[in-house]
Every structure is written in C-alpha cells, then in structure tokens.
Design a protein around this motif. Sequence first.
Motif, PDB file in Angstrom:
ATOM      1  N   ALA A  60       0.886  -1.161   0.000  1.00  0.00           N
ATOM      2  CA  ALA A  60       0.000   0.000   0.000  1.00  0.00           C
ATOM      3  C   ALA A  60       0.923   1.209   0.000  1.00  0.00           C
ATOM      4  O   ALA A  60       1.461   1.566   1.045  1.00  0.00           O
ATOM      5  N   PRO A  61       1.152   1.802  -1.156  1.00  0.00           N
ATOM      6  CA  PRO A  61       2.004   2.992  -1.164  1.00  0.00           C
ATOM      7  C   PRO A  61       1.251   4.108  -0.442  1.00  0.00           C
ATOM      8  O   PRO A  61       0.307   3.832   0.285  1.00  0.00           O
ATOM      9  N   ASP A  62       1.611   5.331  -0.636  1.00  0.00           N
ATOM     10  CA  ASP A  62       0.786   6.368  -0.029  1.00  0.00           C
ATOM     11  C   ASP A  62      -0.630   6.252  -0.559  1.00  0.00           C
ATOM     12  O   ASP A  62      -0.844   6.074  -1.759  1.00  0.00           O
ATOM     13  N   VAL A  63      -1.575   6.308   0.340  1.00  0.00           N
ATOM     14  CA  VAL A  63      -2.973   6.089  -0.008  1.00  0.00           C
ATOM     15  C   VAL A  63      -3.769   7.321   0.417  1.00  0.00           C
ATOM     16  O   VAL A  63      -3.646   7.780   1.553  1.00  0.00           O
ATOM     17  N   GLY A  64      -4.564   7.825  -0.497  1.00  0.00           N
ATOM     18  CA  GLY A  64      -5.258   9.092  -0.274  1.00  0.00           C
ATOM     19  C   GLY A  64      -6.669   8.933   0.246  1.00  0.00           C
ATOM     20  O   GLY A  64      -7.637   9.256  -0.416  1.00  0.00           O
ATOM     21  N   GLY A  65      -6.779   8.433   1.450  1.00  0.00           N
ATOM     22  CA  GLY A  65      -8.089   8.330   2.084  1.00  0.00           C
ATOM     23  C   GLY A  65      -8.753   7.004   1.785  1.00  0.00           C
ATOM     24  O   GLY A  65      -8.483   6.347   0.767  1.00  0.00           O
ATOM     25  N   GLY A  66      -9.612   6.590   2.691  1.00  0.00           N
ATOM     26  CA  GLY A  66     -10.296   5.325   2.504  1.00  0.00           C
ATOM     27  C   GLY A  66     -11.671   5.351   3.162  1.00  0.00           C
ATOM     28  O   GLY A  66     -12.654   5.009   2.561  1.00  0.00           O
ATOM     29  N   PHE A  67     -11.707   5.750   4.427  1.00  0.00           N
ATOM     30  CA  PHE A  67     -12.959   5.798   5.189  1.00  0.00           C
ATOM     31  C   PHE A  67     -13.653   4.447   5.196  1.00  0.00           C
ATOM     32  O   PHE A  67     -14.872   4.374   5.276  1.00  0.00           O
ATOM     33  N   GLY A  68     -12.887   3.388   5.100  1.00  0.00           N
ATOM     34  CA  GLY A  68     -13.465   2.042   5.079  1.00  0.00           C
ATOM     35  C   GLY A  68     -13.609   1.498   3.674  1.00  0.00           C
ATOM     36  O   GLY A  68     -13.634   0.289   3.472  1.00  0.00           O
ATOM     37  N   SER A  69     -13.680   2.392   2.689  1.00  0.00           N
ATOM     38  CA  SER A  69     -13.933   1.905   1.328  1.00  0.00           C
ATOM     39  C   SER A  69     -12.746   1.121   0.778  1.00  0.00           C
ATOM     40  O   SER A  69     -12.893   0.360  -0.173  1.00  0.00           O
ATOM     41  N   LYS A  70     -11.581   1.298   1.357  1.00  0.00           N
ATOM     42  CA  LYS A  70     -10.414   0.540   0.913  1.00  0.00           C
ATOM     43  C   LYS A  70     -10.054  -0.559   1.913  1.00  0.00           C
ATOM     44  O   LYS A  70      -8.934  -1.064   1.932  1.00  0.00           O
ATOM     45  N   LEU A  71     -11.016  -0.877   2.770  1.00  0.00           N
ATOM     46  CA  LEU A  71     -10.943  -2.064   3.626  1.00  0.00           C
ATOM     47  C   LEU A  71     -11.719  -3.138   2.884  1.00  0.00           C
ATOM     48  O   LEU A  71     -12.891  -3.386   3.128  1.00  0.00           O
ATOM     49  N   GLN A  72     -11.076  -3.699   1.885  1.00  0.00           N
ATOM     50  CA  GLN A  72     -11.810  -4.595   1.002  1.00  0.00           C
ATOM     51  C   GLN A  72     -10.825  -5.439   0.202  1.00  0.00           C
ATOM     52  O   GLN A  72      -9.679  -5.044  -0.007  1.00  0.00           O
ATOM     53  N   VAL A  73     -11.282  -6.598  -0.195  1.00  0.00           N
ATOM     54  CA  VAL A  73     -10.584  -7.362  -1.224  1.00  0.00           C
ATOM     55  C   VAL A  73     -11.429  -7.179  -2.472  1.00  0.00           C
ATOM     56  O   VAL A  73     -12.538  -7.710  -2.564  1.00  0.00           O
ATOM     57  N   THR A  74     -10.938  -6.376  -3.400  1.00  0.00           N
ATOM     58  CA  THR A  74     -11.803  -5.994  -4.512  1.00  0.00           C
ATOM     59  C   THR A  74     -11.620  -6.911  -5.713  1.00  0.00           C
ATOM     60  O   THR A  74     -10.572  -7.550  -5.893  1.00  0.00           O
ATOM     61  N   ALA A  75     -12.652  -6.913  -6.534  1.00  0.00           N
ATOM     62  CA  ALA A  75     -12.599  -7.677  -7.775  1.00  0.00           C
ATOM     63  C   ALA A  75     -11.424  -7.224  -8.627  1.00  0.00           C
ATOM     64  O   ALA A  75     -10.721  -8.044  -9.236  1.00  0.00           O
ATOM     65  N   GLU A  76     -11.189  -5.918  -8.634  1.00  0.00           N
ATOM     66  CA  GLU A  76     -10.154  -5.377  -9.514  1.00  0.00           C
ATOM     67  C   GLU A  76      -8.768  -5.801  -9.047  1.00  0.00           C
ATOM     68  O   GLU A  76      -7.863  -5.999  -9.870  1.00  0.00           O
ATOM     69  N   GLU A  77      -8.577  -5.916  -7.728  1.00  0.00           N
ATOM     70  CA  GLU A  77      -7.285  -6.389  -7.227  1.00  0.00           C
ATOM     71  C   GLU A  77      -7.029  -7.826  -7.662  1.00  0.00           C
ATOM     72  O   GLU A  77      -5.940  -8.177  -8.143  1.00  0.00           O
ATOM     73  N   VAL A  78      -8.038  -8.661  -7.498  1.00  0.00           N
ATOM     74  CA  VAL A  78      -7.877 -10.066  -7.866  1.00  0.00           C
ATOM     75  C   VAL A  78      -7.647 -10.194  -9.367  1.00  0.00           C
ATOM     76  O   VAL A  78      -6.749 -10.908  -9.819  1.00  0.00           O
ATOM     77  N   LEU A  79      -8.439  -9.451 -10.140  1.00  0.00           N
ATOM     78  CA  LEU A  79      -8.336  -9.582 -11.600  1.00  0.00           C
ATOM     79  C   LEU A  79      -7.006  -9.042 -12.113  1.00  0.00           C
ATOM     80  O   LEU A  79      -6.406  -9.630 -13.022  1.00  0.00           O
ATOM     81  N   ALA A  80      -6.530  -7.948 -11.541  1.00  0.00           N
ATOM     82  CA  ALA A  80      -5.235  -7.415 -11.977  1.00  0.00           C
ATOM     83  C   ALA A  80      -4.141  -8.453 -11.750  1.00  0.00           C
ATOM     84  O   ALA A  80      -3.251  -8.646 -12.583  1.00  0.00           O
ATOM     85  N   LEU A  81      -4.225  -9.113 -10.627  1.00  0.00           N
ATOM     86  CA  LEU A  81      -3.236 -10.138 -10.303  1.00  0.00           C
ATOM     87  C   LEU A  81      -3.316 -11.307 -11.294  1.00  0.00           C
ATOM     88  O   LEU A  81      -2.299 -11.778 -11.811  1.00  0.00           O
ATOM     89  N   LEU A  82      -4.534 -11.730 -11.578  1.00  0.00           N
ATOM     90  CA  LEU A  82      -4.699 -12.852 -12.520  1.00  0.00           C
ATOM     91  C   LEU A  82      -4.234 -12.466 -13.914  1.00  0.00           C
ATOM     92  O   LEU A  82      -3.637 -13.278 -14.634  1.00  0.00           O
ATOM     93  N   LEU A  83      -4.506 -11.218 -14.294  1.00  0.00           N
ATOM     94  CA  LEU A  83      -4.106 -10.780 -15.637  1.00  0.00           C
ATOM     95  C   LEU A  83      -2.588 -10.683 -15.727  1.00  0.00           C
ATOM     96  O   LEU A  83      -1.993 -11.051 -16.740  1.00  0.00           O
TER      97      LEU A  83
END
Lengths: 294, 823
Positions: free
Chosen positions: B261-284
Amino acid sequence: MIPAPFDYIRPASVEDACRVLADAETAGDEVKVLAGGQSLLPLLRLRLAYPSALVDLGRLPELRGVADRGDHVYIGALTTHDEVMRSGVVREHVPLVALATATVADPAVRHRGTFGGSMAHADPAGDLPAVALALDCVFVVRSSDGEREIPAAEFFVDYLEPALEPGEVLLGVRVPKLGSGWGFHYEKFHRTAQAWATVGVAAAVRRGDGGTIEEARIGLTNMGPTPVRARVTEVALRGVAPSPSGSNGSDPLRDACAQADAGTSPPADLHARPDYRRHLARVLTRRAVGAALG
Amino acid sequence: MTEQLDAGLVAGRIAESGQVSEPSAEREMGRARRRKEDARLVTGRTMWTDNIQLPGMLYVAFLRSPMAHARITGVDVSAARSLPGVVAAYSGRDLAEEQGSLPCAWPVTEDIVIPDHPPMAVDEVRYPGEAVACVVATDRYRAADALEAIAVDYEPLDPVLDMTEALAEGAPKVHEAGNRAFTWKFAGGDIDAAFRDAPVVIDRAYVQQRLIPTAMEPRAVVATTDGDGFTLYSATQIPHVLRVMLAMTTGIPEHKLRVVAPDVGGGFGSKLQVTAEEVLALLLARRLGRPVKWTESRSEGNLTVHHGRDQLQRIAVAADRDGRIRGVRVELLADMGAYLMLVTPGVPLLGAFMYNGIYKMDAYDFTCTGVFTTKMPTDAYRGAGRPEATFAIERAVDELAHELGMDPVEVRRRNWITREEFPYTTIAGLTYDSGDYEAATEKALAMFGYDGLRAEQADRRERHDPVQLGIGVSTYTEMCGLAPSRVLGSLSYGAGGWEHAAVRLLPTGKVEVVTGTSPHGQGHETAWSQIAADALGVPFEDVSVLHGDTSVAHRGMDTYGSRSLVVGGVAVLAACEKVKERARELAAHLMEASADDVEFDGGRFRVRGTDEGRTIQELALAAFAAHDLPGGFEPRLDAEATFDPDNFSFPHGTHLCAVEVDTETGRCAIRSYVAVDDVGSVVNPLIVEGQVHGGIAQGVGQALFEEAVHDADGNLVTTTMADYLIPSAADLPEFTTDRTETPATSNPLGVKGVGEAGTIASTPAVVNAIADALRPYGVRDVRMPCTPERIWRALAEAEVTVPAQSRAAVPSTSEIAPEGGAR
C-alpha cells in the motif's frame, strides 16, 4: 479523463474557425467548439458527447475582453468568468452580470469557463443565460457568410440548443446598460457551493421617484428547457409600492411574485421536483426583487 | 587506507557532522506537531499507486453492467481483441476457472448465506457496474476505447431494490438461496418486562440512506510478476489482510506474494476490502506475464466502491415518566447489496452493542436481518454500524425528551453512566473503561451558549419567524480500536485484532519504526514518531516510520475502526520499551553497574547518583560495533512487539448543533456547532483536531447532502459528484472544538480512538436540531439527507397550522408527484 478519440483543431483566426466549421458542416462531421471546456469536457469524459473534432477557440485573443461601448458593454465570448466578475466596466455598468457570474461554480472553473461558452451551451441551469434574457442582451455571431445579431429572447431555443447555425461562432455579447435608477440582484438557490442552481432568479428593478416599482425584469434559471422571463410577475410588479410586511400581514411584493412560476415548465431531477421548483421561484423572486430594491 | 571501525571514532565523526540532534526537553506526547508526511502527500509528489510506472506495463479497463440484474447470454470480445494496442480481452467466462470467489471474512451466523462472488460476472449480473469483461491494452485510452467494441447480450431480470419487498413471499431473487442473508439476534435483560406497562414508549423508524464513500484518491492497482513471485500495489487500507486473503483465494502462495500500500489518499473504510479489480489485476499479470495497472474513474468508483450504511431501523424506547429509560428494542434490516464482501454482514452488528449508547437500562433487544438486493454490496464506511446505532438512540432520546416535556440534556443526564460508575458494564455486555459524560457535556453547553440559544429559539417561535432555530444534542460514545482478538473471535470474525510493531535502533542512533498499521491520511508517521521519540529519548526528527509493504512490515492487521493508535501505537510503545530494556542492559555492562541501578532520562542511561552515563545513540553504536557486550547479548538494539488489548476503546463526547431552518425554502444552515470530545490522552492535538473536523464534516454529509439514489430499474443515478453531493469547506460552518481528557485504562498510553468519533456524533446532532426547529409545525422527522426539498415537503404536509407569513404558497397535494424512483 478518457474521452472517445477526436481530432483537435486550433484555428489561427475567427475567419479560420468559421471556415473549419463550414467545411465540417459540408463534410457532415460532428464538430464541437471548445471554449473554456467548463461543460464540454465533462460531457467528453462521460462519453456523452462523441464529436469527431474539437475546434479550440481558446487562443483567439480577439474573442477575449470587455469593452465599454456607450449604451452597452461588449463582452467577448472567450472572456473568462473570473475576468468578467472582476471587470470594472461590468461591475459599474452591468452589475447583474458580475453578481451572477460570481456564483458560477468555483474559482478554478471560473478561471477556465467563459462567458460566451456558458451562453452557447444554453444550459437552463447555467446562471448567465437567465441574466442575458433579463437584460435583453444581443448575441453577435459570425459565419463564413458574415455577421448577424440574435436577441437574447431568440437565442435560447431549447435545452442545450442555442440559435447558432452550424458554422456559426459566437463572437461576443452586447449587454445593454439600463441607466440610472435600477437595482440588481441574482438570487441563487443551490445545495452545495459548487452545485448548479436548483432555481435562480436574476432581477433588475427600477424604482420611480415615488418609490414605487416602474419596471422589473426577471429571468429565471432552471425553470424549464430554456431560461425564462417571469413576464406575469414583471407586469404585476409595475406600480407596486414595496413595504415591509405590514402589521396587517400584507406584503405587496409577495403578492406580485405569487405567479413568478407562471408559464414555466420546471424539470424534475435529484435536487427538486417541479412543484418545489415552482414554489422556490415564487419565494426567490420575492427575495431577489426585495434585494434589488436594496 | 583501511580504517578499523572504532566506535569512538565513528561517534566523533557523527558528532562533528552535526548529525546527532539534541533530544528535546519537551515531551512529544501532546505536542501539536505539523505532520511530517504532508509535504509529499499534498503536493502529490509521492508514490500514489497511479504514479507507479513499471517497464512494459499494460492497462486494464473493465466493461461494466448497465443493468442492475440480468442474465448474461453472450459476451463477444473478439472485435475488441483486434483493435490496435489491445493485448487481451476477456469475459468473465474466460476467467471462470481461475478467478475464484471474493472472500467474506465475517460469517456472522451458522446459517448465513454466502453466495459465490466471482470477481467478473459469468452468468448473471446482480448490481449495476458489475464487471462483465475486460480489455488489457498498451495504454488507458486504447483500453477504454476497446470496451466499446465488446458486445454483451443481457436478458433482463427483475431488480430487487426494496428490502421489505425483497423479504416478501414470491419476491424476485438476487440469489437462488433467497434474499435473506442472515438474521442475528442479541439480547440482555428482560425486554418484555421493560416494555410491559411502560408509561412512555417512543417507537420510531429511521432510514439510514445508502452512502458512497468518497476518498480523495480513487482506487488504483498495479500487479506485477517476475514469473514466480507477485507484487500487488494497491490503494488499500489493508495490505496485510489483503495478502492473506489473496493467498487464500488466488492460489498464489503467501510467501510468493508481496502486497504494497504505497501512499494512499483516504479510505474511510472503502479501501478495507478485497476488490474484484485487485484479484483480476493479479490474474491478468499472471496470464500475460506483464505488469497491469487499473485506476478507476470517479464515476466508476461511485458505482463500484462498496457503499455504506443502508439500513431500515425500528427503535423503541420504553421509559418511565421521570425520563428513566427501561429498555430499548431494535429491529434492523440491513442492505447487503448483491454479495457479501469482506466484512459486509458484520457492519450492522458492530452497531448492535451501541444502541444503548451512554445510558443505563434494564433490558435491550436487538435483531438484524441482512437482505440481498441488486445493488453494490455495502461494507465498512467511517463508523461502520456505530453511526447508525448512535443516530437511532440519540434521535429517540431527543424524541423522548420532547414527549416528556423535558430538556434533552436533562433526559440524558438522568440516564447516563455517571463518572463514579466507571468501569461500567452495559446492558450490551461491554465494559466501558472510563469516561466523564458530565464534564464533556458541561463544557459543551458552556461553549455553545445553550441557554441563550434556547431563549432565542423561544423568541423566534413566538414571533413566527420564517427562519426557525433548532438545537440538536448528541452525547455519543462508540466502541472502536477493533481488537481484542478474543472478542472478535466470539463474534465469528475471521481474524484477530492485534497489532504489531518493530523498532530498530540504527548504528548512528537513528530509529526505524516498522508498523503493521497502514496509514492512508491519518498521520501515523508523525504520531508514531512522537511516541517513539518520547519512549527512546531521541529527537522526533530521528525517527522514520515504515509501513504498508508486506516485505518491510511483514506482520500487521492494518488500519480501520479507529484502531491504529489504540492498538498499533501501543505496540510501537511496547517495542520501544523492549529496545530500551536491552539498551539498559548494555549501558549497565559498559558502565560496570547493575541494570537496576541504571536509570533512563531524556535519552540517557545513567548510573543512579553519578554523572556516569551513556546516550542511547552511543549504545546503538556500541551494539553495532559489538566489541564489548554482555555475555549472550545479541549485537543489536531491535525489538518487536505485538499488542492485543483486553478491551475496545470507548471515546465519547457531547456535540451540540444549532441550525437555522428557512421554513419558506426548506434550507437548513448550520449556525454553530460545538464538539467536546474525550479521546483520552492525546498524542498530537493537531491530528485529533483534523480527525474531529473531517469526521463532523462527513457526518454532516450524511445528515444534509449525501445519498446514493437508484431509479426504478435499479440504475445508480448518482454517478458523478454533480449528483452525489458531498459538502466542501464552503458548505460547512466553523466547528468549535475542545476536549476533555479521561485517559483510557485499557492501554498504557491512555489513548482512545478518534478516527470515527466526529462522524458518529454529528449526524444525529444535526438531524436532532432540524427536528427541534420544526417540531412546532408538527413535523416529527425528516428523512436523511435532510434536503431543502424534504424539509419543505415535511412542512407542507405537517398538520399544524402556522401563520400565513411563514407558510407562503404551500403546494396542493395534487401537485406533488411521487418521490422519484426506488431508493
């Protein structure tokens, strides 16, 4: 921002721009004129607009600037909102324009968005079209065939549809000086500082020597597919002697503004349904007229 | 010439070069330091994920469902594949075998329904914006253009938008198993006895509208592989949790996966997640063998960042005539959206322990049913469950006060836990360790000018002033600092709540603090430096804080739930203490004294009663040189500590809000706002102030501005910031803040969480004020967000007749169209 692909054309002169637009018209290409990008860029970003080319007028200095021309103030189409609201000529002679422009979006947008762009976009939720309508501005446009003038009452044809023919470029706007005895106010009701007006009221009011209202011009923002004049209220205000709510509860201004929404067809959106907009138009017109009277 | 490394020589050179700073006499704890990380964060000259460029990097764009609910009957990506710059294009079916299912780590009940959640839809889309296909191209623009060449055939299915209707017999189903995800019950005391013959019962229904977390930095992901190992950079709050979860769901072994997690510009909980895009980027990245980047647009984010809140609340409060609360009964419907994501089902239950607020009562009963709808899944959003609970109880207590004709502050006073009663075990079974509700409230009332405002309110009511004044009270507490692990386990949460820190004293006496927390705007680098500087007696400037990279900070539970300071900050202190004890041992050895006789003060170890001493920097070098160490002493001054507290953290406070409501237009303007918060001992008052201000702003956002709106077909219509309104500085008043300090007894720093307090407190304060302003008009409630139109309609539809001058032109009911669209 990731718009769909488009060509970018930066004409060297107004003549050049007119030629480019005329050629595009002939070729059947969908070109859009880019001024400050205040409204066009979001449309591109959202891929709601797919122009084949943008014709950028941004570097044509002859389209930029404010001039005092005796009976009117001429505002070049590419003059930014910030330049308009800070112009001494505008503030002195057509203060309603400065008042309304100061409410447009936020400082960053006001440094890019342009007076002419806001008019040519013809968004009834924009603040400036209602002002142009209330002041009976005249739009100066040019095409390869030459110049013509369009009165404000004919300029705003429909939602996002100005009376510009394909191949025509808006050069500038003549804003009539109304002379002495006039007071002005732009009453904008919006949910956040940067939001569009839910409803806006541009008021110019002239009071006679006896204190009664002799003439009123009311332009309404976001009360229909185009900006509209509150004609019924303008007539009703004539001869009204404004006074603070009397002990008997009467308020002649309020009564005169009770039909400010007459003839409008306000839209329904996330921020307001039509009946609420109508109500706001009545209340805000009363307030705008009151404030214009000082 | 080869120089023999000599500790004294090196020390002398360091001293000459001026690198040893004098320790400050002033303690760092409590010092309002400006944040050391801000220069790079606010200029953007830093490692935001989207700033990362890797050789050969590709860009992925996702085609998203334009429908809320539909069967996918065909996806044709062939035309997209042939476009220039396009490297690959896939449908969900193309990835079906390897994409797995996104995890839910909080199975709250035994019989909970956890539907399969493919990162990219295969057969059916269940919320608008769900990814159905993707394009990988050599730049973002080509990827976006190529999406338009993908053809998808949808067979529309009925959307499921309303929770009550979703639970009805025969309702269209989001998943085959039905629309009920779980029902969770919790009770304490005899609720029937509390309500039986209760002289007063306040029974209210409140709507917690769906919110869209709006972090300043959109989500972004870069995934890369060297063929064997993988690195995932993500704008995430949870690099550590993400690593574990991805290892479990993608089959990439944990030791082959580094998450940053490099510098991260805010989350408020929204980045407390395992997202589809994270998984898919890894698979791709795995499929293509090249780095893959994805950065969302704001509109994409509004659609597919997990949403927050969205509950229908029914709260009943039984009370005696003297205002004493006998019991509280709560029934919730919580909108899960289409799937259960990382902690989706647990969010409403975090509120289960908070509906009793700061009040004593005999009985409490809570039921929550999680409901599937065809909307974006909900999950943690600043406060996560506690804002909803606090809103309901604080609104209801104000209503109780009105019912009894009593001042709302007085009703609270008659029910709250008094300062003598701490520690106090509540009806919900939590033990509040410390607090002083009297002190915070007295201070707030004085700052607010409560009596004066009440007098003005009475005057305006008397005069029928079209602008009415309302006063809202919110005396909140909350449970945060998510830990202890034991309790989280008892709630079926999938992980613990400890936090880890490592402290390394470098040879030159500088300090590296490695933390398992993952700051995304909170200022941990500053605060942790302050803690370490005090503990080790080194200058603030001599401390660096490392975080957010699983190869650097290998152990951690990350940042959410106001946990970083109360768990992670305490771990830093514990690690420093261990380092100090090792340094003491070394100092004693070098000074030929007993460790018991060596005292530590201001960065120097001294033999008691003598001038003989060693600075911690001298000891760092001595340990590095290792020429003269105690027997068996390993040549390093490092230590690690893992802290798992015994209890949650319970900040509290009193927020008072005065609003002016223009009864002609419905506009509500906050006139003054006073917040007195008690977050225990304070490390950095400036950071606390920032958290309180931002927190209040976000709570005001829910009260007045924000709402995710879906149309009747289930499309999200608030996809831009022109439609989804968040307040800016121009829309907010100046907040007047102060603190009381009642140290927590659950940790050695005495600190309490502060990240969510403002958000939890402010929403009910604002809405209570609006209700208070409108009560003479017969208005009982205004649904959030309390927009001008809603307030105006509430006035128009209210029963009480008010003089004409304050009720201009009330619409006829025939003019009022049904409020547009499903919510």
